[in-house]
Enzyme design. Structure first.
Site, PDB file in Angstrom:
ATOM      1  N   LYS A  97       0.831  -1.201   0.000  1.00  5.44           N
ATOM      2  CA  LYS A  97       0.000   0.000   0.000  1.00  5.44           C
ATOM      3  C   LYS A  97       0.868   1.254   0.000  1.00  5.44           C
ATOM      4  CE  LYS A  97      -2.937   2.658   3.086  1.00  5.44           C
ATOM      5  NZ  LYS A  97      -1.977   3.749   3.022  1.00  5.44           N
ATOM      6  N   LEU A 135      -4.368  -0.122   7.404  1.00  8.99           N
ATOM      7  CA  LEU A 135      -3.175   0.704   7.552  1.00  8.99           C
ATOM      8  C   LEU A 135      -3.618   2.156   7.435  1.00  8.99           C
ATOM      9  CD1 LEU A 135      -0.269  -0.982   5.550  1.00  8.99           C
ATOM     10  CD2 LEU A 135      -0.334  -0.509   7.988  1.00  8.99           C
ATOM     11  N   ASP A 136      -2.994   3.023   8.238  1.00 11.90           N
ATOM     12  CA  ASP A 136      -3.354   4.437   8.203  1.00 11.90           C
ATOM     13  C   ASP A 136      -3.099   5.018   6.811  1.00 11.90           C
ATOM     14  OD1 ASP A 136      -3.813   4.085  10.902  1.00 11.90           O
ATOM     15  OD2 ASP A 136      -1.788   4.748  11.453  1.00 11.90           O
ATOM     16  N   THR A 137      -3.766   6.115   6.508  1.00 10.92           N
ATOM     17  CA  THR A 137      -3.597   6.763   5.205  1.00 10.92           C
ATOM     18  C   THR A 137      -2.161   7.209   4.991  1.00 10.92           C
ATOM     19  OG1 THR A 137      -5.887   7.549   5.368  1.00 10.92           O
ATOM     20  CG2 THR A 137      -4.492   8.571   3.695  1.00 10.92           C
ATOM     21  N   SER A 145       0.428   5.756   6.297  1.00 12.18           N
ATOM     22  CA  SER A 145       1.316   4.596   6.473  1.00 12.18           C
ATOM     23  C   SER A 145       1.343   3.794   5.180  1.00 12.18           C
ATOM     24  CB  SER A 145       0.845   3.718   7.630  1.00 12.18           C
ATOM     25  OG  SER A 145       0.821   4.449   8.841  1.00 12.18           O
TER      26      SER A 145
END
Length: 362
Positions: free
Chosen positions: A68, A101-103, A105
């Site tokens: 990602k 997962l955080d934006t 990250s």
């Protein structure tokens, strides 16, 4: 038999919650019969219609590994219209991310349409570790590392790092590797913020036995059969719970009592400081005459013998009192005789058989 809302979710119609709303509204028929009761169980290959349209059989399960990139939301749909990981892949199947997962990250993110497999991967009971490569700003001290391993209190509970290793340190910037067994919302960032450090980059590089490998940001691939089975069976035992019970203070040990000394059966005379240049002597004891007559005179005189006890460095004096000798009683002084020095005349001599007397002829 499986619940109807789960079958609809597996066939890619909608999520379970949305499917429950469709059933309650009377929009779903199974084998021509209208179903409005939640929790109704049907066969996996049942003939299901939604608003008069046939819902096709579920597609084959698919398992995707995505690296990602930053700026993409890890959800199936976003209410703010942002680009999601599902949009990025563009698959025909209805895929959804396994965890989040955080934006801001990046790194390893799994996607599938197999709900049971996703549950086994995410649940901490199966002990799948999550490894992160973290870049931080601030003073990374040994105390901060120890606190991360002891545990940081968060809203969900105590967040602990299973392992943490420092890759580099330089002028307030460090790079560390952190291993967790839980995937709470922004967990890594909140843990480092609690110890006074700011996370500038966060990359997830491993999940269980699955490595990110050489995938570039934005690239993805399908998992192999061996990788799917490895995440299904579990790769590590779950962490042992840590007891929060406080340690009880220990009671002080009682002092050992020495047994009382036994009195000596042989009394000794008190020690007297020896005269300068001489040796220590026992005190001389004299008895005085009483009203009945002249008491016998008792004299004690003896030297002190040194006895070595233990070793060459330990020695002490032991007084040996000599036996008392009894002298003959003193005779009363004659009238007109001159007393000797001391005011007391000597007593009459006692003759001893076999011993010559003083002044006798030999």
């Amino acid at each position: 038999m499986i619940r109807l809302q789960k079958v609809m979710a597996d066939r890619g119609v909608a999520s379970r919650r949305a499917a429950e709303e469709m059933i309650s509204e009377g929009r779903v028929r199974v084998d021509g019969e209208l179903i409005t009761v939640l929790g109704t169980r049907v066969a996996e290959d049942a003939h299901i219609e939604l608003d008069g349209r046939l819902i096709p059989a579920p597609a084959a399960h698919r398992y995707v590994l995505l690296n990602k990139p930053v700026g993409i939301v890890s959800t199936a749909q976003d209410e703010h219209g942002r680009r999601t990981v599902v949009d990025h892949i563009g698959a025909r199947e209805r895929l959804y991310p396994v965890g989040r997962l955080d934006t801001d990250s990046e790194g390893l993110l799994l996607m599938t349409n197999d709900g049971a497999w996703a549950q086994r991967v995410l649940h901490p009971r199966y002990g799948h570790e999550r490894e992160y490569d973290v870049a931080v700003e601030g003073d990374l001290t040994d105390e901060a590392l120890a606190r991360l391993q002891r545990g940081i209190p968060l809203e969900e509970g105590i967040a602990r790092a299973v392992r943490i290793a420092v890759s580099s340190r330089s002028r307030g910037r460090s790079r560390v590797s952190v291993v967790l067994r839980t995937g709470w919302k922004r967990q890594v960032r909140r843990m480092f913020s609690a110890v006074g450090l700011k996370v500038t980059r966060l990359v997830r590089v491993r999940m269980g036995q699955l490595q990110l490998g050489k995938l570039r940001p934005g690239e993805f691939r399908d998992l192999t059969k061996r990788e799917i089975e490895a995440l299904t069976t579990g790769s590590a035992p779950p962490a042992m719970p840590v007891s929060e019970e406080k340690a009880r203070p220990l009671a002080p040990r009682p002092l050992a009592r020495r047994p009382p000394r036994r009195p000596s059966a042989r009394p000794t005379a008190p020690r007297v400081a020896p005269p300068r240049g001489g040796r220590e002597l026992a005190p001389r004891v004299r008895t005085t005459a009483n009203a009945r007559g002249v008491a016998p005179r008792v004299a004690r005189r003896g030297a002190v013998s040194r006895v070595r006890v233990g070793g060459p460095r330990q020695q002490h004096d032991v007084r040996r009192a000599p036996a008392a000798r009894v002298l003959a009683p003193r005779a009363p002084a004659r009238e007109g005789s001159r007393p000797r020095r001391g005011g007391v005349s000597r007593g009459k001599r006692v003759s001893v058989p076999g011993r010559p007397q003083r002044g006798a002829q030999r």
